[in-house]
Structures are given as structure tokens and as C-alpha cells.
Design a protein around this motif. Structure first.
Motif, PDB file in Angstrom:
ATOM      1  N   THR A  29       0.826  -1.205   0.000  1.00  0.00           N
ATOM      2  CA  THR A  29       0.000   0.000   0.000  1.00  0.00           C
ATOM      3  C   THR A  29       0.863   1.258   0.000  1.00  0.00           C
ATOM      4  O   THR A  29       2.060   1.204   0.295  1.00  0.00           O
ATOM      5  CB  THR A  29      -0.894   0.035   1.248  1.00  0.00           C
ATOM      6  OG1 THR A  29      -0.044   0.136   2.409  1.00  0.00           O
ATOM      7  CG2 THR A  29      -1.772  -1.208   1.351  1.00  0.00           C
ATOM      8  N   ALA A  30       0.229   2.382  -0.278  1.00  0.00           N
ATOM      9  CA  ALA A  30       0.913   3.677  -0.201  1.00  0.00           C
ATOM     10  C   ALA A  30       1.407   3.925   1.218  1.00  0.00           C
ATOM     11  O   ALA A  30       2.480   4.508   1.419  1.00  0.00           O
ATOM     12  CB  ALA A  30      -0.023   4.788  -0.659  1.00  0.00           C
ATOM     13  N   GLU A  31       0.657   3.464   2.208  1.00  0.00           N
ATOM     14  CA  GLU A  31       1.063   3.648   3.606  1.00  0.00           C
ATOM     15  C   GLU A  31       2.369   2.912   3.896  1.00  0.00           C
ATOM     16  O   GLU A  31       3.224   3.406   4.623  1.00  0.00           O
ATOM     17  CB  GLU A  31      -0.063   3.160   4.532  1.00  0.00           C
ATOM     18  CG  GLU A  31       0.128   3.532   5.996  1.00  0.00           C
ATOM     19  CD  GLU A  31       0.961   2.513   6.765  1.00  0.00           C
ATOM     20  OE1 GLU A  31       1.689   2.925   7.688  1.00  0.00           O
ATOM     21  OE2 GLU A  31       0.901   1.312   6.438  1.00  0.00           O
ATOM     22  N   VAL A  32       2.559   1.741   3.315  1.00  0.00           N
ATOM     23  CA  VAL A  32       3.805   0.989   3.484  1.00  0.00           C
ATOM     24  C   VAL A  32       4.970   1.777   2.887  1.00  0.00           C
ATOM     25  O   VAL A  32       6.045   1.872   3.486  1.00  0.00           O
ATOM     26  CB  VAL A  32       3.697  -0.417   2.846  1.00  0.00           C
ATOM     27  CG1 VAL A  32       5.058  -1.071   2.685  1.00  0.00           C
ATOM     28  CG2 VAL A  32       2.771  -1.299   3.670  1.00  0.00           C
ATOM     29  N   LYS A  33       4.759   2.351   1.708  1.00  0.00           N
ATOM     30  CA  LYS A  33       5.817   3.166   1.091  1.00  0.00           C
ATOM     31  C   LYS A  33       6.195   4.328   1.999  1.00  0.00           C
ATOM     32  O   LYS A  33       7.374   4.611   2.215  1.00  0.00           O
ATOM     33  CB  LYS A  33       5.365   3.719  -0.263  1.00  0.00           C
ATOM     34  CG  LYS A  33       5.335   2.714  -1.364  1.00  0.00           C
ATOM     35  CD  LYS A  33       4.909   3.384  -2.652  1.00  0.00           C
ATOM     36  CE  LYS A  33       4.612   2.368  -3.718  1.00  0.00           C
ATOM     37  NZ  LYS A  33       4.093   2.966  -4.932  1.00  0.00           N
ATOM     38  N   GLN A  34       5.190   4.997   2.526  1.00  0.00           N
ATOM     39  CA  GLN A  34       5.441   6.155   3.385  1.00  0.00           C
ATOM     40  C   GLN A  34       6.125   5.734   4.686  1.00  0.00           C
ATOM     41  O   GLN A  34       7.109   6.352   5.095  1.00  0.00           O
ATOM     42  CB  GLN A  34       4.126   6.873   3.684  1.00  0.00           C
ATOM     43  CG  GLN A  34       4.305   8.138   4.498  1.00  0.00           C
ATOM     44  CD  GLN A  34       2.987   8.853   4.715  1.00  0.00           C
ATOM     45  OE1 GLN A  34       1.914   8.324   4.458  1.00  0.00           O
ATOM     46  NE2 GLN A  34       3.074  10.066   5.202  1.00  0.00           N
ATOM     47  N   ARG A  35       5.630   4.699   5.327  1.00  0.00           N
ATOM     48  CA  ARG A  35       6.181   4.246   6.609  1.00  0.00           C
ATOM     49  C   ARG A  35       7.656   3.872   6.493  1.00  0.00           C
ATOM     50  O   ARG A  35       8.444   4.131   7.395  1.00  0.00           O
ATOM     51  CB  ARG A  35       5.389   3.050   7.129  1.00  0.00           C
ATOM     52  CG  ARG A  35       5.899   2.539   8.475  1.00  0.00           C
ATOM     53  CD  ARG A  35       5.090   1.405   9.093  1.00  0.00           C
ATOM     54  NE  ARG A  35       3.907   1.021   8.395  1.00  0.00           N
ATOM     55  CZ  ARG A  35       3.627  -0.227   7.997  1.00  0.00           C
ATOM     56  NH1 ARG A  35       4.472  -1.202   8.213  1.00  0.00           N
ATOM     57  NH2 ARG A  35       2.501  -0.499   7.364  1.00  0.00           N
ATOM     58  N   HIS A  36       8.038   3.272   5.383  1.00  0.00           N
ATOM     59  CA  HIS A  36       9.413   2.809   5.216  1.00  0.00           C
ATOM     60  C   HIS A  36      10.264   3.755   4.374  1.00  0.00           C
ATOM     61  O   HIS A  36      11.417   3.448   4.070  1.00  0.00           O
ATOM     62  CB  HIS A  36       9.420   1.401   4.624  1.00  0.00           C
ATOM     63  CG  HIS A  36       8.774   0.399   5.522  1.00  0.00           C
ATOM     64  ND1 HIS A  36       9.303   0.031   6.739  1.00  0.00           N
ATOM     65  CD2 HIS A  36       7.614  -0.288   5.407  1.00  0.00           C
ATOM     66  CE1 HIS A  36       8.507  -0.840   7.323  1.00  0.00           C
ATOM     67  NE2 HIS A  36       7.474  -1.048   6.531  1.00  0.00           N
ATOM     68  N   GLY A  37       9.709   4.884   3.994  1.00  0.00           N
ATOM     69  CA  GLY A  37      10.459   5.869   3.228  1.00  0.00           C
ATOM     70  C   GLY A  37      10.910   5.368   1.872  1.00  0.00           C
ATOM     71  O   GLY A  37      11.989   5.729   1.399  1.00  0.00           O
ATOM     72  N   LEU A  38      10.086   4.560   1.229  1.00  0.00           N
ATOM     73  CA  LEU A  38      10.463   4.024  -0.079  1.00  0.00           C
ATOM     74  C   LEU A  38      10.274   5.096  -1.147  1.00  0.00           C
ATOM     75  O   LEU A  38       9.174   5.606  -1.332  1.00  0.00           O
ATOM     76  CB  LEU A  38       9.608   2.796  -0.413  1.00  0.00           C
ATOM     77  CG  LEU A  38       9.701   1.633   0.568  1.00  0.00           C
ATOM     78  CD1 LEU A  38       8.757   0.510   0.157  1.00  0.00           C
ATOM     79  CD2 LEU A  38      11.126   1.124   0.674  1.00  0.00           C
ATOM     80  N   ARG A  39      11.361   5.412  -1.833  1.00  0.00           N
ATOM     81  CA  ARG A  39      11.305   6.435  -2.870  1.00  0.00           C
ATOM     82  C   ARG A  39      11.785   5.923  -4.222  1.00  0.00           C
ATOM     83  O   ARG A  39      11.247   6.298  -5.250  1.00  0.00           O
ATOM     84  CB  ARG A  39      12.136   7.648  -2.453  1.00  0.00           C
ATOM     85  CG  ARG A  39      11.539   8.401  -1.273  1.00  0.00           C
ATOM     86  CD  ARG A  39      12.364   9.598  -0.862  1.00  0.00           C
ATOM     87  NE  ARG A  39      13.745   9.269  -0.514  1.00  0.00           N
ATOM     88  CZ  ARG A  39      14.143   8.728   0.643  1.00  0.00           C
ATOM     89  NH1 ARG A  39      13.258   8.435   1.560  1.00  0.00           N
ATOM     90  NH2 ARG A  39      15.409   8.477   0.885  1.00  0.00           N
TER      91      ARG A  39
END
Length: 121
Positions: A29-39
Motif C-alpha cells: 500500500t501507499a502507507e507501506v511506502k510512506q512508513r518505510h520511506g520508499l522512494r
């Protein structure tokens, strides 16, 4: 647990590893990207076997791939190499939705795996 043990045995720095439990269509999810700082991803290992599993993984990584990102499809030639099934079908459809990308074959390993470099058109 076995996955993590294999990484430790291979000498992987576990402080740089994040595992996300759950089915792909619900956990990526987008939340997973945000939580782990995936860019941006340097390399993505896609080991999904099935079309239905590969689709959400490719959607999840769309904004993470960049010029030169390596995509490894572990089961590319599953289903007797049929381009209308599994990872090949999901990838073809993903590329159709994302015409800014092209994939350049990089290497093959064993009877199933293929790696590609992402190139921006």
C-alpha cells in the motif's frame, strides 16, 4: 522465519531489510511506502509465479522504478514460457499502462529467472 535465516546466512545486513507480511494485493500500500520511506528501488525481485500475484506487485513498484532499476522475475518462464500467463502477462499489461518504460534483458539464471534493466523512453 526461513527467509530471514537465509538472509542472515548469506551475510545480508538485516538492519537494511524490511519484510511486509500479507497478501500482495492487501499489504503493498501507499502507507507501506510512506512508513518505510520508499522512494526509489535499485533492484526488485518479483517471485510471484502467478499473474494474479504479479499485478499488484508491479502496480506497487511503478513509482519506485527509475532509469537502470533492475527487475528480476523469478518465474518468467513458468507455464512453459507462455507470454499469456503468469509474470509475463502481468508485465506486458503493466508496460502497456506505463509506456514510459521499456525493459532491456540483462541476464538469465536457470530455467525460470530473467532480469531486466528499466529504461525510460
Amino acid at each position: 522465519d526461513m527467509f530471514r535465516r537465509n538472509l542472515v546466512q548469506a551475510g545480508v545486513d538485516m538492519s537494511r531489510v524490511v519484510t511486509v507480511p500479507g497478501m500482495y494485493d492487501r499489504s503493498l500500500t501507499a502507507e507501506v511506502k510512506q512508513r518505510h520511506g520508499l522512494r526509489q528501488a535499485a533492484m526488485v525481485m518479483i517471485d510471484c509465479d502467478l499473474y494474479e500475484s504479479t499485478v499488484p506487485v508491479l502496480e506497487f513498484i511503478t513509482d519506485l522504478v527509475g532509469q537502470g532499476t533492475i527487475l528480476i522475475f523469478h518465474d518468467w518462464f513458468r507455464f512453459k514460457g507462455s507470454p499469456d500467463q503468469g509474470e509475463q502477462r502481468a508485465c506486458r499489461e503493466w508496460l502497456g499502462r506505463n509506456p514510459q518504460f521499456e525493459l532491456i534483458e540483462y541476464w538469465r539464471e536457470g530455467p525460470q529467472a530473467v532480469a531486466f534493466l528499466v529504461n525510460f523512453k
